[in-house]
Motif scaffolding. Structure first.
Motif, short mmCIF file in Angstrom:
data_model
loop_
_atom_site.label_atom_id
_atom_site.label_comp_id
_atom_site.label_asym_id
_atom_site.label_seq_id
_atom_site.Cartn_x
_atom_site.Cartn_y
_atom_site.Cartn_z
N UNK A 59 0.84 -1.20 0.00
CA UNK A 59 0.00 0.00 0.00
C UNK A 59 0.87 1.25 0.00
N UNK A 60 0.45 2.24 -0.77
CA UNK A 60 1.09 3.56 -0.74
C UNK A 60 0.03 4.63 -0.66
N UNK A 61 0.29 5.66 0.13
CA UNK A 61 -0.54 6.85 0.14
C UNK A 61 0.37 8.04 0.38
N UNK A 62 -0.11 9.23 0.10
CA UNK A 62 0.72 10.42 0.24
C UNK A 62 -0.18 11.63 0.48
N UNK A 63 0.40 12.67 1.06
CA UNK A 63 -0.34 13.91 1.26
C UNK A 63 -0.29 14.72 -0.03
N UNK A 64 -1.46 15.06 -0.55
CA UNK A 64 -1.50 15.96 -1.69
C UNK A 64 -0.81 17.28 -1.35
N UNK A 65 -0.28 17.94 -2.36
CA UNK A 65 0.36 19.23 -2.13
C UNK A 65 -0.58 20.17 -1.37
N UNK A 66 -0.03 20.81 -0.33
CA UNK A 66 -0.82 21.74 0.47
C UNK A 66 -1.61 21.09 1.58
N UNK A 67 -1.41 19.79 1.80
CA UNK A 67 -2.13 19.07 2.86
C UNK A 67 -1.13 18.31 3.72
N UNK A 68 -1.55 18.05 4.95
CA UNK A 68 -0.74 17.24 5.84
C UNK A 68 0.67 17.78 5.99
N UNK A 69 1.65 16.93 5.67
CA UNK A 69 3.05 17.33 5.79
C UNK A 69 3.72 17.55 4.44
N UNK A 70 2.92 17.69 3.38
CA UNK A 70 3.47 18.03 2.07
C UNK A 70 3.49 19.54 1.88
N UNK A 71 4.49 20.01 1.14
CA UNK A 71 4.59 21.44 0.85
C UNK A 71 3.45 21.91 -0.05
N UNK A 191 -6.29 21.38 12.89
CA UNK A 191 -4.84 21.57 12.98
C UNK A 191 -4.25 21.97 11.64
N UNK A 192 -4.66 21.27 10.59
CA UNK A 192 -4.13 21.54 9.26
C UNK A 192 -4.47 22.96 8.82
N UNK A 193 -5.70 23.39 9.07
CA UNK A 193 -6.12 24.73 8.67
C UNK A 193 -5.34 25.81 9.42
N UNK A 194 -5.01 25.54 10.69
CA UNK A 194 -4.28 26.53 11.49
C UNK A 194 -2.78 26.54 11.19
N UNK A 195 -2.19 25.37 11.03
CA UNK A 195 -0.74 25.25 11.03
C UNK A 195 -0.11 25.17 9.64
N UNK A 196 -0.84 24.69 8.65
CA UNK A 196 -0.26 24.58 7.31
C UNK A 196 -0.50 25.90 6.57
N UNK A 197 0.56 26.67 6.42
CA UNK A 197 0.43 28.02 5.87
C UNK A 197 -0.04 28.03 4.41
N UNK A 198 0.15 26.92 3.70
CA UNK A 198 -0.28 26.89 2.31
C UNK A 198 -1.59 26.20 2.06
N UNK A 199 -2.23 25.75 3.15
CA UNK A 199 -3.43 24.94 2.96
C UNK A 199 -4.59 25.71 2.34
#
Length: 224
Positions: A59-71, A191-199
């Motif tokens: 299995x593989x998954x990843x954070x789309x750009x601008x989400x989670x821990x992706x730039x 958390x994502x909305x507050x902390x991810x500046x590019x979200x």
């Protein structure tokens, strides 16, 4: 939540920025790629991915750009071209060959998955979609959302609209029980909305440019 909450987590560097990828399960198992939605990062697949790996799948998954821990890259449209490129970044970061795999998409990830399959059908063993974007009707949007999708809304108003939409989504999940893996997705979204500046920027660009509305022709092609 910690960036390594899923097994096999890694951060990969790409021309568009860092991507958070998780890959685990038997190396010889059939391969499944999971693509998440517009607002919840890839951790949303935690219990599903763990169950699939336990059943013998890789299995593989990843954070789309601008989400989670992706730039969140700037100066680009968050459309199927960017997300298709991101899928290839994730696939080629693996020590294994991902020439053929099953593709699972949820929400925006469903639209992304159909767009990918339309161009790279030879790589897809099966396509599974949950509440997918892509066949929604843009004509059903209200006037303000139509203006926003067309890029006619001032940035400050768009930011307010994104925040309001995220607030609605977060409150909708506020009373949800914890997931099977003990995670509170409502809090993760907050958390994502507050902390991810590019979200907020990524969310708005995905809404304007992503494969969400009026993609029936593409769906018909994939369905052949």
């Amino acid at each position: 939540y910690p960036p390594n909450i899923l097994p096999g987590s890694r951060l990969i560097t790409t021309p568009h920025g860092t991507i958070s990828v998780s890959e685990f399960g038997p190396a010889h198992g059939k391969k499944i790629l999971l693509v998440h939605g517009i607002s919840t990062p890839s951790v949303v697949f935690g219990s599903l991915a763990t169950a699939l790996a336990a059943d013998g799948y890789r299995v593989m998954t990843f954070d789309l750009f601008g989400r989670g821990y992706s730039d969140a890259p700037v100066g680009v449209d968050y459309d199927e071209r960017l997300f298709t490129t991101e899928i290839f970044y994730a696939l080629y970061s693996s020590p294994l060959s991902w020439d053929r795999f099953s593709l699972v998409g949820y929400s925006l990830g469903g639209g992304i998955s159909v767009a990918f399959a339309a161009h790279f059908a030879e790589r897809i063993e099966s396509l599974v979609l949950f509440a997918p974007a892509g066949i929604l009707k843009g004509s059903k949007l209200g006037l303000l959302l139509k203006l926003a999708r067309g890029g006619w809304v001032p940035k400050a108003l768009e930011t307010y609209m994104v925040g309001k939409q995220l607030g609605v989504r977060t409150r909708a999940h506020a009373g949800d029980p914890l997931s099977e893996d003990g995670l509170d997705y409502g809090k993760i979204m907050g958390w994502q909305a507050r902390e991810h500046k590019g979200f907020a920027m990524a969310f708005g660009s995905s809404f304007r440019n992503g494969p969400i509305y009026d993609r029936e022709e593409e769906w018909r092609e994939v369905g052949k």
